[in-house]
Scaffold this active site. Structure first.
Site, PDB file in Angstrom:
ATOM      1  N   ASP A  91     104.105   9.163  55.682  1.00  0.00           N
ATOM      2  CA  ASP A  91     103.964   9.904  56.750  1.00  0.00           C
ATOM      3  C   ASP A  91     102.565   9.863  57.259  1.00  0.00           C
ATOM      4  OD1 ASP A  91     105.539  11.888  58.523  1.00  0.00           O
ATOM      5  OD2 ASP A  91     106.266  12.274  56.508  1.00  0.00           O
ATOM      6  N   ASP A 133     104.403  11.314  62.687  1.00  0.00           N
ATOM      7  CA  ASP A 133     105.067  12.471  62.889  1.00  0.00           C
ATOM      8  C   ASP A 133     104.620  12.772  64.330  1.00  0.00           C
ATOM      9  OD1 ASP A 133     105.907  15.208  62.033  1.00  0.00           O
ATOM     10  OD2 ASP A 133     103.998  15.898  62.583  1.00  0.00           O
ATOM     11  N   HIS A 169     114.130  16.268  56.388  1.00  0.00           N
ATOM     12  CA  HIS A 169     113.331  17.423  56.075  1.00  0.00           C
ATOM     13  C   HIS A 169     113.371  18.669  57.192  1.00  0.00           C
ATOM     14  CE1 HIS A 169     110.375  15.356  58.189  1.00  0.00           C
ATOM     15  NE2 HIS A 169     109.430  16.294  58.335  1.00  0.00           N
ATOM     16  N   ASP A 170     113.559  18.103  58.438  1.00  0.00           N
ATOM     17  CA  ASP A 170     113.743  18.987  59.643  1.00  0.00           C
ATOM     18  C   ASP A 170     115.181  19.458  60.036  1.00  0.00           C
ATOM     19  OD1 ASP A 170     110.947  19.323  59.646  1.00  0.00           O
ATOM     20  OD2 ASP A 170     110.538  17.547  61.183  1.00  0.00           O
ATOM     21  N   GLU A 207     108.358   9.142  65.079  1.00  0.00           N
ATOM     22  CA  GLU A 207     109.218  10.626  65.491  1.00  0.00           C
ATOM     23  C   GLU A 207     108.806  10.751  66.792  1.00  0.00           C
ATOM     24  OE1 GLU A 207     110.013  14.947  63.769  1.00  0.00           O
ATOM     25  OE2 GLU A 207     107.933  14.192  64.118  1.00  0.00           O
TER      26      GLU A 207
END
Length: 556
Positions: free
Chosen positions: A98, A199, A332-333, A256
């Site tokens: 990430d 991210d 994860h979100d 993302e």
């Protein structure tokens, strides 16, 4: 199209703190990931995406980074990371990390210096503004509730934080900030990692002047996303990143990008764009937004198949030959796929999970599997607020229930059970022993109570399990240019029960069919008699009708 290794790859996402604990402290760690590499290899994937493992005060589970070049002590140290990377590469597994550079932690040395004085050398690393009429500089609302601005007594100014107040936004207008980011990227790439998942990377370019956002709902704070997504200078920043860093390494990059459209994605990931390889778009995972914009994502409405088909088809058709799709159901979100898009009842969970896997993995793009998805793990269905850990969920509860009183406690608990990020963050279910084999200590968060029925040990002992079904899908992708590169042909977009489409490549055709209902349905797709059934989630070859959650893929 120039073929790239990441187009044929399948990615497995590891959320380290919930994957495997190796030292008994109740928190998953890098030693646990190392221990489970043979499991990941057995699944057949090519790439591991690691959620943040950098040093952090953990205000947002590692997405608030205080030192980009150090490992979070809870997860281990650089020595164990290097060992993990070497062992992964020995097993022909790549590792993508990430990259969180829209913001840092407020404990990062840059921010500690920045807030000391207006003339500090690091002041311009962040976004500081004077207040307006004794209030914040504008009406922007944080993604985690409240204002995006936090007042600092030391200098009598506000700093911007799109997320938690412990996550101040970096000032990407400052070329020094960008050079520091390029340098930290090179640090990890020179270690040998194989790319970055970036991210909220489309929030880097903020609007000039920081104007108020439209507030049609008359909420206390306005939705900030339209103001900061896909800003005017984003392409410049991404091209600079590619020129100075990414183009010098044979790695994959995925950004993302909430709110991005297919047209945006072609700009960023176009085959000649020289920016990123692919993006994570949010269209299909935000199809059930609440009718009240003040409540946003929080709801418990089922996803309509027509909406899902329309969303996925739009991206498939728009990017074909122009860009590259990322393919994902959950992460994860996001809530667990079989609970959100399928049927997680004991009767249909397995067939439903296999159906969803097939529909996704037969599309054009790079598939991502979130840990536990290959087991058919479900939402946690927590009954008590104290079971939740996620800052977004807790802030939303306090804002929506206690502060604005928009819904009552029971309604919000249903919404959390449907949409909370914690549904994906419950510890990985390895076996039916205490704590599901995740830890010998006390787990950092509550486990899903169904781990005695749904776990890796049980899946691996059954050749007809969801795990082995995923492995078949991955094997098919690895061996078929038709699956990887074929263009997408939409079928029956108005069919409310069946999702069907074709893929075509070099004279071959793939027909993908999925029944999204719990009843038998009959469909007739005009295919030649010499068609080959290459995968199905039912063993017997009953071709007259599609049974509940049945999926079939034919090649001819």
């Amino acid at each position: 199209m120039k073929k790239k290794w990441w187009q044929k790859a399948v990615v497995y996402q590891v959320y380290p703190r919930s994957f495997q604990d190796s030292n008994g402290d109740g928190i998953g760690d890098l030693g646990g990931v190392l221990k489970r590499l043979p499991y990941i290899k057995k699944l057949g994937v090519d790439v591991i995406w690691l959620n943040p493992v950098y040093k952090s005060p953990d205000k947002d589970n590692g997405y608030d980074i205080s030192d980009y070049r150090s490992i979070q002590p809870k997860f281990g140290n650089m020595e164990i990371f290097d060992k993990l990377l070497a062992e992964a590469h020995r097993l022909d597994l790549k590792i993508v990390m990430d990259l969180v550079v829209n913001h840092t932690s407020d404990q990062h040395e840059w921010f500690k210096e920045s807030k000391k004085s207006k003339d500090n050398p690091y002041r311009n690393f962040y976004i500081w503004r004077d207040g307006k009429d004794g209030k914040a500089p504008n009406n922007w609302g944080s993604f985690f509730g409240g204002s995006t601005w936090e007042y600092s007594e030391a200098t009598k100014q506000y700093y911007l934080h799109l997320f938690a107040k412990g996550q101040p936004d970096l000032n990407w207008e400052n070329p020094e900030v960008r050079e520091h980011v390029w340098d930290l990227m090179r640090f990890w790439l020179d270690k040998g990692i194989d790319g970055f998942r970036m991210d909220v990377v489309n929030f880097l370019s903020k609007p000039a002047g920081f104007p108020d956002a439209p507030n049609l709902e008359k909420a206390e704070y306005a939705n900030v996303e339209p103001m900061v997504a896909d800003g005017a200078k984003l392409n410049d920043y991404l091209r600079e990143m590619n020129d100075k860093v990414l183009s010098n390494y044979d790695v994959m990059s995925v950004g993302e990008m909430p709110s991005s459209t297919p047209e945006d994605a072609i700009e960023y990931t176009g085959l000649e764009a020289k920016e990123l390889n692919m993006i994570f778009q949010f269209d299909h995972v935000t199809l059930t937004m609440n009718d009240d914009p003040r409540i946003g994502k929080w709801n418990d409405k089922p996803v309509k198949l027509l909406d899902l088909k329309k969303s996925l088809s739009k991206w498939q058709k728009a990017l074909d030959g122009k860009g590259w799709n990322s393919l994902y159901w959950n992460n994860h979100d996001r809530a667990r796929v079989v609970s959100r898009f399928g049927n997680d009842s004991p009767k249909y969970r397995v067939k439903s999970a296999e159906l969803l896997a097939t529909i996704l993995h037969m599309l054009q793009g790079t598939p991502y599997i979130y840990q536990g998805e290959e087991l058919g793990m479900t939402n946690a269905h927590f009954k008590h607020l104290e079971d939740y850990q996620d800052i977004e969920s807790l802030e939303a509860y306090h804002q929506i229930v206690e502060h604005e009183k928009l819904v009552d406690h029971d309604t919000m608990m249903r919404y959390l059970a449907t949409e909370s990020r914690d549904n994906a963050r419950t510890p990985m279910q390895w076996n039916d022993s205490k704590n599901a084999g995740f830890t010998d200590g006390t787990p950092w968060m509550k486990l899903n109570e169904n781990y005695s029925e749904i776990n890796a040990e049980k899946e691996l002992s059954n050749q007809n399990s969801i795990f082995y079904y995923y492995r078949k899908l991955i094997d098919l992708r690895h061996s078929s240019d038709l699956i990887v590169y074929g263009n997408y042909v939409e079928l029956d977009p108005d069919d409310e029960e069946v999702f069907a489409y074709k893929r075509k490549y070099e004279g071959k055709t793939l027909l993908v069919i999925g029944n999204f209902t719990d009843k038998n349905v009959v469909r007739n797709y005009d295919v030649p008699k010499n068609k080959q059934l290459i995968i199905s989630n039912y063993d017997d070859k009953n071709v007259k009708e599609l049974r509940p959650y049945e999926t079939r893929v034919y090649e001819y």
